[in-house]
Design an enzyme around this catalytic site. Structure first.
Site, PDB file in Angstrom:
ATOM      1  N   ARG A  16      27.163  32.270  29.610  1.00 47.51           N
ATOM      2  CA  ARG A  16      28.488  32.132  30.225  1.00 47.51           C
ATOM      3  C   ARG A  16      29.593  32.659  29.310  1.00 47.51           C
ATOM      4  NH1 ARG A  16      28.830  26.570  31.413  1.00 47.51           N
ATOM      5  NH2 ARG A  16      30.217  26.268  29.663  1.00 47.51           N
ATOM      6  N   ASP A 141      50.738  41.214  34.708  1.00 44.59           N
ATOM      7  CA  ASP A 141      49.656  41.735  35.545  1.00 44.59           C
ATOM      8  C   ASP A 141      49.800  43.257  35.525  1.00 44.59           C
ATOM      9  OD1 ASP A 141      48.042  42.680  37.638  1.00 44.59           O
ATOM     10  OD2 ASP A 141      48.263  40.832  38.783  1.00 44.59           O
ATOM     11  N   LYS A 166      39.739  46.381  40.888  1.00 41.56           N
ATOM     12  CA  LYS A 166      40.424  47.568  41.427  1.00 41.56           C
ATOM     13  C   LYS A 166      39.971  48.824  40.667  1.00 41.56           C
ATOM     14  CE  LYS A 166      42.756  44.344  43.606  1.00 41.56           C
ATOM     15  NZ  LYS A 166      41.840  43.434  44.249  1.00 41.56           N
TER      16      LYS A 166
HETATM   17  C1  LIG Z   1      48.080  43.109  41.399  1.00 37.89           C
HETATM   18  C2  LIG Z   1      46.850  42.297  41.618  1.00 37.89           C
HETATM   19  N1  LIG Z   1      46.489  41.390  40.709  1.00 37.89           N
HETATM   20  C3  LIG Z   1      45.394  40.624  40.864  1.00 37.89           C
HETATM   21  C4  LIG Z   1      44.604  40.731  41.990  1.00 37.89           C
HETATM   22  C5  LIG Z   1      43.417  39.824  42.153  1.00 37.89           C
HETATM   23  O1  LIG Z   1      42.222  40.480  41.912  1.00 37.89           O
HETATM   24  P1  LIG Z   1      40.827  39.981  42.534  1.00 37.89           P
HETATM   25  O2  LIG Z   1      40.800  40.489  43.935  1.00 37.89           O
HETATM   26  O3  LIG Z   1      39.814  40.606  41.639  1.00 37.89           O
HETATM   27  O4  LIG Z   1      40.816  38.496  42.457  1.00 37.89           O
HETATM   28  C6  LIG Z   1      44.932  41.665  42.971  1.00 37.89           C
HETATM   29  C7  LIG Z   1      44.107  41.811  44.183  1.00 37.89           C
HETATM   30  O5  LIG Z   1      44.497  42.360  45.177  1.00 37.89           O
HETATM   31  C8  LIG Z   1      46.093  42.459  42.784  1.00 37.89           C
HETATM   32  O6  LIG Z   1      46.479  43.360  43.718  1.00 37.89           O
END
Ligand SMILES: Cc1ncc(COP(=O)(O)O)c(C=O)c1O
Length: 358
Positions: A16, A141, A166
């Site tokens: 883990r 982010d 992504k």
């Molecule tokens: C900007 C952004 N951050 C985080 C996420 C979350 O990612 P996950 O789908 O892997 O949980 C997304 C998903 O669409 C996103 O667009």
């Protein structure tokens, strides 16, 4: 294991906490993104939660950007609130003005630039300066840019989150999250990583690692295609505005030029007022653009978005329908032909103007 019993980072100890494949992915992302170390999670959402939980305890205050990915805001409004963390949503264009929103107990300033759905650019260095003066941690982010197109640490971030699902994975076939840290943010995030237990399996880490090997060529192509589509869309009479920070007349262009090395393939479009039926005719008939929320893969996507229902610090007129496009790896001319046919469908679905009687 050292004599003290303290485990070294990257030491095989328990699945883990990482396998050699996990460590290879973590090292690669940390290096490419410009951070000190990186932790892998089973989704981007888990990575966001871990980053926040690393620094917030009951009684703390969080400043969350209003243009953050919806589920990030939902964490502030739901789970974190239940655990006694208060929050304020702030305008993405606030810059140094964030000082006025800082409270004595503000421990985290969360940014996302460009913003989800509405694509506003944030003045990260100005925000980080204020946050650090008050002893707060800056979490960003950085998914739009991937680890390649923006070094958030040079802009003042302490922690950077990637939805590896992504661009890192890049083929829409695995879920992954990454939290990359500077040295001083390492221990709190390590603790949250171990506490949450939201670790990815080694096969998903392998897919992330494989994705990192082709990220630069995919992004170059997708960024170029995205800009070509954005420029084409900006000239259409049906389009009121294109939301893309790499277009010179975008309000975020100067910041994007200053802070980013390129553009990825995700952007927004605001249509001129038209019926829901006409928007549906545009979106439903595409041959190449799929309808999917999770972007960053090889295929092009188009979805409707509803900023007027979500935004709290800016006004969005619901009469102007909004869309989000993601440029995939298809040929840009084929995508433009698909869009062109889409606008024909939209125009056909518009109610006809009643003819005047002679
Ligand atoms: C900007 C952004 N951050 C985080 C996420 C979350 O990612 P996950 O789908 O892997 O949980 C997304 C998903 O669409 C996103 O667009």
């Amino acid at each position: 294991m050292k004599k003290s019993g303290k485990r070294e980072f990257g030491e095989v100890f328990y699945g883990r906490h990482g396998t050699p494949t996990t460590f290879a992915l973590q090292d690669t992302v940390a290096r490419v993104e410009g951070g000190w170390r990186s932790f892998a999670f089973s989704s981007g959402k888990a990575a966001i939660l871990a980053a926040l939980m690393g620094f917030l305890v009951s009684g703390d205050h969080l400043l969350m950007v209003d243009s953050a990915y919806g589920p990030s805001r939902e964490l502030a409004k739901g789970l974190l609130k239940r655990f006694g963390v208060t929050h304020t949503l702030y305008d993405p264009l606030i810059g140094a003005g964030i000082e006025e929103l800082m409270q004595p107990n503000t421990r985290v300033v969360f940014t996302e630039s460009p913003g989800s759905i509405t694509f506003e650019m944030q003045d990260m260095p100005a925000i980080a300066k204020v946050a650090h003066k008050a002893g707060a941690t800056v979490i960003t982010d950085n998914t739009w840019a991937s680890p390649l197109l923006c070094d958030p640490f040079s802009l003042g971030a302490d922690v950077s989150v990637q939805a590896g699902t992504k661009y890192i994975v890049g083929h829409s076939d695995a879920m992954l999250g990454m939290v990359t840290v500077n040295e001083k943010s390492y221990e709190p995030v390590k603790q949250a990583f171990e506490d949450l237990g939201a670790s990815p399996g080694p096969d998903d880490c392998y897919l992330g690692l494989r994705g990192m090997r082709t990220l630069s060529v995919r992004l170059e192509r997708q960024g170029k295609t995205g800009l070509k589509l954005a420029r084409w869309l900006a000239k259409r009479p049906e389009v009121a505005r294109v939301l893309h920070p790499a277009l010179p007349d975008d309000p975020g262009y100067k910041i994007w030029r200053r802070d980013f090395k390129g553009a990825s393939g995700l952007f927004g479009v605001v249509l001129n007022p038209v019926s829901e039926k006409a928007v549906a005719a545009l979106l439903d008939g595409f041959e190449l653009f799929g309808m999917g929320y999770s972007w960053g893969g090889y295929e092009s996507l188009a979805i409707p978005t509803y900023p007027h229902k979500i935004r709290e610090t800016s006004e969005w007129d619901p009469a102007f329908p909004c869309l989000r496009f993601h440029a995939g790896l298809e040929h840009p001319d084929d995508l433009i032909a698909d869009l062109e046919k889409g606008f024909e469908r939209l125009n056909k679905a518009k109610p006809r103007k009643a003819k005047k009687r002679g």
